[in-house]
Design a protein around this motif. Sequence first.
Motif, PDB file in Angstrom:
ATOM      1  N   ASN A 100       0.835  -1.213   0.000  1.00 18.01           N
ATOM      2  CA  ASN A 100       0.000   0.000   0.000  1.00 18.01           C
ATOM      3  C   ASN A 100       0.870   1.264   0.000  1.00 18.01           C
ATOM      4  OD1 ASN A 100      -2.044  -1.865   0.252  1.00 18.01           O
ATOM      5  ND2 ASN A 100      -2.699  -1.217   2.273  1.00 18.01           N
ATOM      6  N   GLU A 101       1.818   1.323  -0.920  1.00 19.53           N
ATOM      7  CA  GLU A 101       2.651   2.517  -1.127  1.00 19.53           C
ATOM      8  C   GLU A 101       3.773   2.673  -0.107  1.00 19.53           C
ATOM      9  OE1 GLU A 101       1.879   4.019  -3.970  1.00 19.53           O
ATOM     10  OE2 GLU A 101       0.071   2.824  -4.138  1.00 19.53           O
ATOM     11  N   VAL A 102       3.963   1.740   0.816  1.00 18.86           N
ATOM     12  CA  VAL A 102       5.081   1.812   1.769  1.00 18.86           C
ATOM     13  C   VAL A 102       6.136   0.791   1.339  1.00 18.86           C
ATOM     14  CG1 VAL A 102       5.822   1.520   4.170  1.00 18.86           C
ATOM     15  CG2 VAL A 102       3.561   2.499   3.647  1.00 18.86           C
ATOM     16  N   TYR A 103       7.401   1.255   1.245  1.00 17.63           N
ATOM     17  CA  TYR A 103       8.483   0.400   0.777  1.00 17.63           C
ATOM     18  C   TYR A 103       9.136  -0.361   1.926  1.00 17.63           C
ATOM     19  CZ  TYR A 103       8.625   2.618  -3.797  1.00 17.63           C
ATOM     20  OH  TYR A 103       8.306   3.069  -5.047  1.00 17.63           O
ATOM     21  N   TYR A 104       9.534  -1.580   1.624  1.00 17.66           N
ATOM     22  CA  TYR A 104      10.342  -2.387   2.547  1.00 17.66           C
ATOM     23  C   TYR A 104      11.497  -2.943   1.738  1.00 17.66           C
ATOM     24  CZ  TYR A 104       6.229  -2.026   5.486  1.00 17.66           C
ATOM     25  OH  TYR A 104       5.177  -1.531   6.222  1.00 17.66           O
ATOM     26  N   GLY A 105      12.709  -2.766   2.265  1.00 13.92           N
ATOM     27  CA  GLY A 105      13.889  -3.215   1.537  1.00 13.92           C
ATOM     28  C   GLY A 105      14.631  -4.328   2.253  1.00 13.92           C
ATOM     29  N   ARG A 106      15.665  -4.835   1.563  1.00 12.06           N
ATOM     30  CA  ARG A 106      16.507  -5.923   2.084  1.00 12.06           C
ATOM     31  C   ARG A 106      15.646  -7.050   2.661  1.00 12.06           C
ATOM     32  NH1 ARG A 106      21.122  -2.885   1.733  1.00 12.06           N
ATOM     33  NH2 ARG A 106      21.025  -0.825   2.642  1.00 12.06           N
ATOM     34  N   MET A 107      14.672  -7.465   1.879  1.00 12.97           N
ATOM     35  CA  MET A 107      13.748  -8.486   2.375  1.00 12.97           C
ATOM     36  C   MET A 107      14.425  -9.852   2.464  1.00 12.97           C
ATOM     37  SD  MET A 107      11.053  -6.829   3.105  1.00 12.97           S
ATOM     38  CE  MET A 107       9.904  -8.169   3.470  1.00 12.97           C
TER      39      MET A 107
END
Length: 164
Positions: A137-144
């Motif tokens: 919903n438009e929020v980024y999460y990195g290094r998953m």
Amino acid sequence: MEGIVNDIDTHSVDRIIERSGADPEALIGILQDIQAEWNYLPLPVLKQVAEKLDVPYNRVWAVATFYEAFSLEPRGRHHLQVCAGTACHARNGADIIRVFEEELMIDAGQTTPDGEFSLECTHCLGGCAVGPTVMVNEVYYGRMTRQKVLELLDSLRKGKEIDS
Ligand code: FES
């Protein structure tokens, strides 16, 4: 058009259109408001918008299908976009997609039966340096990682925010 169409109250759609003054120039904003309210844009509603704005249906349809923010299919309350771009793929992005599929018991492109989650593979999300990346919903999460996917799903199920 009157009443309920695809679970959407057509009067509510009318109110969104009227808020813009039924201005054809406000088409994108109107579609954004409808998408935000119901998580998708059913075809009958696109027809309703075209009629109310007095613009060709083809134009409304073209806008609705051009922007990735819009969906013609129902999306989950949490719309998960998992990057399948080259940089993320090189960092095991395919594994991240697989973990989401296993945990949600759906394939990419599907929505969970309870309507809570929809899962989509997407092109580069613009965060290659911190890939694999996911957007909810438009929020980024990195290094998953597998662990971060599990934590993210857990927090979304519990309605909590986690650091992106
Ligand atoms: S390739 Fe995944 S964010 Fe660019």
